[in-house]
Design an enzyme around this catalytic site. Sequence first.
Site, PDB file in Angstrom:
ATOM      1  N   HIS A 144      10.206  -5.787   6.070  1.00 57.71           N
ATOM      2  CA  HIS A 144       8.863  -5.528   5.555  1.00 57.71           C
ATOM      3  C   HIS A 144       8.892  -4.857   4.180  1.00 57.71           C
ATOM      4  CE1 HIS A 144       9.554  -1.476   7.410  1.00 57.71           C
ATOM      5  NE2 HIS A 144       8.827  -1.083   6.380  1.00 57.71           N
ATOM      6  N   ASP A 158      13.185  -7.045  11.835  1.00 58.32           N
ATOM      7  CA  ASP A 158      12.821  -6.272  10.640  1.00 58.32           C
ATOM      8  C   ASP A 158      14.051  -5.876   9.830  1.00 58.32           C
ATOM      9  OD1 ASP A 158      11.093  -5.141   8.839  1.00 58.32           O
ATOM     10  OD2 ASP A 158      10.948  -3.217   9.881  1.00 58.32           O
ATOM     11  N   SER A 163      11.725   3.548   5.005  1.00 55.00           N
ATOM     12  CA  SER A 163      12.085   2.280   5.645  1.00 55.00           C
ATOM     13  C   SER A 163      13.294   1.657   4.949  1.00 55.00           C
ATOM     14  CB  SER A 163      10.903   1.308   5.582  1.00 55.00           C
ATOM     15  OG  SER A 163       9.797   1.835   6.281  1.00 55.00           O
TER      16      SER A 163
END
Length: 517
Positions: free
Chosen positions: A259, A294, A374
Amino acid sequence: MNEPATPNQEESGHQEYRLRPRPVMRPPVDPEAAAVFGRPKGVKGSFDLLHRPDTNARPVSLQTGPPPPALAEAFGRRPGEENVVLQRPDGYGRSDDPAVSDGDGVREDEEGPLWASESDPWRDPNSPVVLGAPALREQERAEGDVERPTGPLLSLPEVLFGRRVKPTALALLAVVALLIGAGGGVVGWALASAGDSLTGELNFAEAEAAKERPPDSVAAIAQKVAPAVVSIEVEAGQSGGVGSGVVIDPQGYILTNHHVVSSAMRDDDTKVTVVFIDGTRTRGEIVGTDPKTDLAVLKVNVENPVVIEIGDSDSLAPGDRVMAIGSPFGLENTVTEGIVSALNRPVTAPGENGDPPVTYDAIQTDAAINPGNSGGALVDSTGALVGINSMIRTVGDSGEGGSIGLGFAIPANQAIRISESLVRDGTVKHASLGVNAASVAANTSRGAQVRNVVPGSPAAQAGIKEGDVIVRVGERQVRNAAELTVAVREHDIGESVPVRLVRGGRQLTVEVTLGSD
């Protein structure tokens, strides 16, 4: 067995039987042993009381001739001492009493002990220790106490120069030595005072003591890991985002979240920039992504980058200390510390812009993770990579809040396996059961209820029907739909796995050969 003896009549009228003694068992004796250790001939008892020495034996003479001259000279008596039997102490046999001595003072009565306690304290056990006077020469003993003549003592000049020196000359020598020492001190002081003009001024920089940190401290681990963690900037026109990444290979491969770079996958004009800790900025090329877990892999053209050490996420346990390193809200190289709160935590999140849902078996941690972390590193107490930070749980429906102590990371073992497939093939395949399921409760068991079965899928071939509730896949219990997905992905494609399900209140177990998604 011994035979009973003749019974004896007792006054009581009954008979007693007495056993005869057993014969003495004498084992045979070896003749050679008997000759060595046996009794002499004619001796029968334990001791030889009758043996007498042979009186007819020829006596042995202890002296077969005169002693050798050397021994006679060394140990024999001196001339004139042939009649002396024992040595007498000094003064023995002499007396001034005319009743017991002749005119020369020699005692006529020489009987009696050679040594007496009065003259020899060592013969008297009750006498104290007596130390005698030092031995004197015969002449000094005869003359008595005579003061020895003493010569002049050696002086220092005699010791140093081997001859006599007058005291005045010695004093003069001392004065000269003092003058020379004083002159040397004055010369040294003068040179020290003129040192600045000769050599210039010398200044020393005072350095403070360095801070020593243990190898397992947070600061030491952060210094070790930070160079391998990068910041990822994604620019798409007037918008963009910031994430983190980890260098996992010396050739410049970087592991991050899907993402973080998903917008660059849809738009070729989107620019991905990788920023290192030293400020180096370089273009990042997307090698491949896996939206279902992810994960994504980038490639940068950098010589000799710092590579993070890969750890073993399967060795973690709840309570282990971990650290999260990344760029939350664009703040590069931020370090936070926490512990492993839980393991094998199935988490799921909706996909972005039409991507499939994200589902993986996560490491739960209370280390502060915020937007921008992230793709960053979750390391253990040794600085080894054990997870890729991916998502957090927030308060509210918007999902824009910060950390509340519920962060989730993709286990490193799973992330590295997927990254290797992305680098090798550009894509990755996962094992699939071929069903769509939802989390429900079936009687007393919680599990994943099958909503529909894909025709021709492994589940359809195994006889799984719509409405069945799957409660176990292999050795792992299934409590919800997310756990069904991660339990299936733990196995390889083509592997045969037992699946336990509940149908109509009854438990069934079917064998399913997993397919590919």
